[in-house]
Design a protein around this motif. Structure first.
Motif, PDB file in Angstrom:
ATOM      1  N   ILE A 114       0.840  -1.197   0.000  1.00 31.75           N
ATOM      2  CA  ILE A 114       0.000   0.000   0.000  1.00 31.75           C
ATOM      3  C   ILE A 114       0.877   1.250   0.000  1.00 31.75           C
ATOM      4  O   ILE A 114       0.625   2.198  -0.746  1.00 31.75           O
ATOM      5  CB  ILE A 114      -0.961  -0.006   1.206  1.00 31.75           C
ATOM      6  CG1 ILE A 114      -2.010  -1.095   1.022  1.00 31.75           C
ATOM      7  CG2 ILE A 114      -1.621   1.360   1.409  1.00 31.75           C
ATOM      8  CD1 ILE A 114      -2.885  -1.330   2.228  1.00 31.75           C
ATOM      9  N   ARG A 115       1.915   1.235   0.802  1.00 34.71           N
ATOM     10  CA  ARG A 115       2.814   2.386   0.869  1.00 34.71           C
ATOM     11  C   ARG A 115       3.494   2.623  -0.475  1.00 34.71           C
ATOM     12  O   ARG A 115       3.612   3.757  -0.928  1.00 34.71           O
ATOM     13  CB  ARG A 115       3.854   2.156   1.957  1.00 34.71           C
ATOM     14  CG  ARG A 115       4.778   3.318   2.157  1.00 34.71           C
ATOM     15  CD  ARG A 115       5.697   3.069   3.307  1.00 34.71           C
ATOM     16  NE  ARG A 115       6.642   4.165   3.416  1.00 34.71           N
ATOM     17  CZ  ARG A 115       7.692   4.147   4.171  1.00 34.71           C
ATOM     18  NH1 ARG A 115       7.941   3.088   4.919  1.00 34.71           N
ATOM     19  NH2 ARG A 115       8.505   5.171   4.216  1.00 34.71           N
ATOM     20  N   SER A 162       2.392   1.760  -3.409  1.00 35.00           N
ATOM     21  CA  SER A 162       1.432   2.200  -4.426  1.00 35.00           C
ATOM     22  C   SER A 162       1.037   3.660  -4.238  1.00 35.00           C
ATOM     23  O   SER A 162       0.622   4.311  -5.181  1.00 35.00           O
ATOM     24  CB  SER A 162       0.195   1.314  -4.411  1.00 35.00           C
ATOM     25  OG  SER A 162      -0.546   1.529  -3.231  1.00 35.00           O
ATOM     26  N   LYS A 163       1.174   4.206  -3.033  1.00 39.21           N
ATOM     27  CA  LYS A 163       0.805   5.595  -2.779  1.00 39.21           C
ATOM     28  C   LYS A 163       1.949   6.563  -3.079  1.00 39.21           C
ATOM     29  O   LYS A 163       1.724   7.758  -3.136  1.00 39.21           O
ATOM     30  CB  LYS A 163       0.369   5.765  -1.326  1.00 39.21           C
ATOM     31  CG  LYS A 163      -0.985   5.160  -1.046  1.00 39.21           C
ATOM     32  CD  LYS A 163      -1.438   5.454   0.340  1.00 39.21           C
ATOM     33  CE  LYS A 163      -2.827   4.896   0.577  1.00 39.21           C
ATOM     34  NZ  LYS A 163      -3.310   5.164   1.915  1.00 39.21           N
ATOM     35  N   GLN A 164       3.169   6.057  -3.270  1.00 37.80           N
ATOM     36  CA  GLN A 164       4.285   6.933  -3.579  1.00 37.80           C
ATOM     37  C   GLN A 164       4.126   7.456  -4.995  1.00 37.80           C
ATOM     38  O   GLN A 164       3.771   6.702  -5.903  1.00 37.80           O
ATOM     39  CB  GLN A 164       5.616   6.185  -3.450  1.00 37.80           C
ATOM     40  CG  GLN A 164       6.002   5.908  -2.017  1.00 37.80           C
ATOM     41  CD  GLN A 164       7.345   5.213  -1.922  1.00 37.80           C
ATOM     42  OE1 GLN A 164       7.906   4.812  -2.928  1.00 37.80           O
ATOM     43  NE2 GLN A 164       7.850   5.087  -0.722  1.00 37.80           N
ATOM     44  N   PRO A 165       4.403   8.754  -5.192  1.00 39.17           N
ATOM     45  CA  PRO A 165       4.267   9.295  -6.545  1.00 39.17           C
ATOM     46  C   PRO A 165       5.327   8.699  -7.454  1.00 39.17           C
ATOM     47  O   PRO A 165       6.443   8.450  -7.042  1.00 39.17           O
ATOM     48  CB  PRO A 165       4.476  10.800  -6.355  1.00 39.17           C
ATOM     49  CG  PRO A 165       5.239  10.926  -5.071  1.00 39.17           C
ATOM     50  CD  PRO A 165       4.847   9.749  -4.227  1.00 39.17           C
TER      51      PRO A 165
END
Length: 189
Positions: free
Chosen positions: A122-123, A125-128
């Motif tokens: 999840i982390r 996938s949230k990184q730009p």
């Protein structure tokens, strides 16, 4: 003169205890404890579980049906007649109790590992994502060859204004090892 000592009163001898089945005691099964002692007159048999005041059973045979983890512990057989008393202790270990603890521990560890992996995904996938390199307001396409010589097309598009519709494409092939370049040079001479 011959005296028959077989009828003389005796206190019970130290009893012996057997367990059936003799192997691993598994939860849900049944187990039978048998106590025996020589005594004259005949002795009374009483079964107790350690740290419990009330008897569990009376008689030479004590059967526990549907064994559970709480049945683990020390049991003792008390043998008594008018001449005295004796007792012997036996320890029962129910295998399911230890297996349940082991399985529970393993399941908890696996759950923690799974939760960590999910959190990392999840982390990530949230990184730009890294911004694409652009040349003005154009689109850039790169064509590469994999080790198996299969073409793969990787594209990054950039918003183009209506006036600009240029596309810049470049063919890029993987670098060849120095040894191959030297061989090609030797062949071309």
């Amino acid at each position: 003169m011959f005296v028959d000592t077989s009828c003389s009163p005796d206190a019970p001898k130290l009893p012996s205890v057997s367990v059936s089945p003799s192997g691993e005691i598994v939860e849900g099964s049944s187990v039978t404890l048998t106590c025996s002692s020589d005594a004259n007159p005949a002795a009374n048999y009483t079964w107790y579980k350690e740290n419990e005041a009330s008897p569990k059973a009376s008689g030479q045979i004590f059967t526990i049906t549907d064994v559970r983890s709480e049945h683990s512990g020390n049991y003792y057989c008390e043998v008594q007649n008018i001449r005295g008393r004796q007792s012997v202790t036996i320890h029962l270990t129910v295998a399911g109790a230890l297996k349940l603890i082991a399985v529970g521990t393993i399941a908890a560890v696996l759950l923690v590992v799974l939760l960590i992996l999910v959190a990392l995904c999840i982390r990530a996938s949230k990184q730009p994502s890294k911004p694409a390199e652009t040349l003005g307001n154009s689109a850039q396409c790169l064509q590469t060859q994999s080790a198996e010589q299969q073409d793969a097309l990787l594209c990054t598009t950039v918003d183009l204004s209506k006036e600009q519709a240029d596309t810049l494409c470049s063919n890029i092939s993987p670098a060849q090892p120095r040894r191959h370049k030297e061989e090609e040079e030797a062949l071309s001479v």
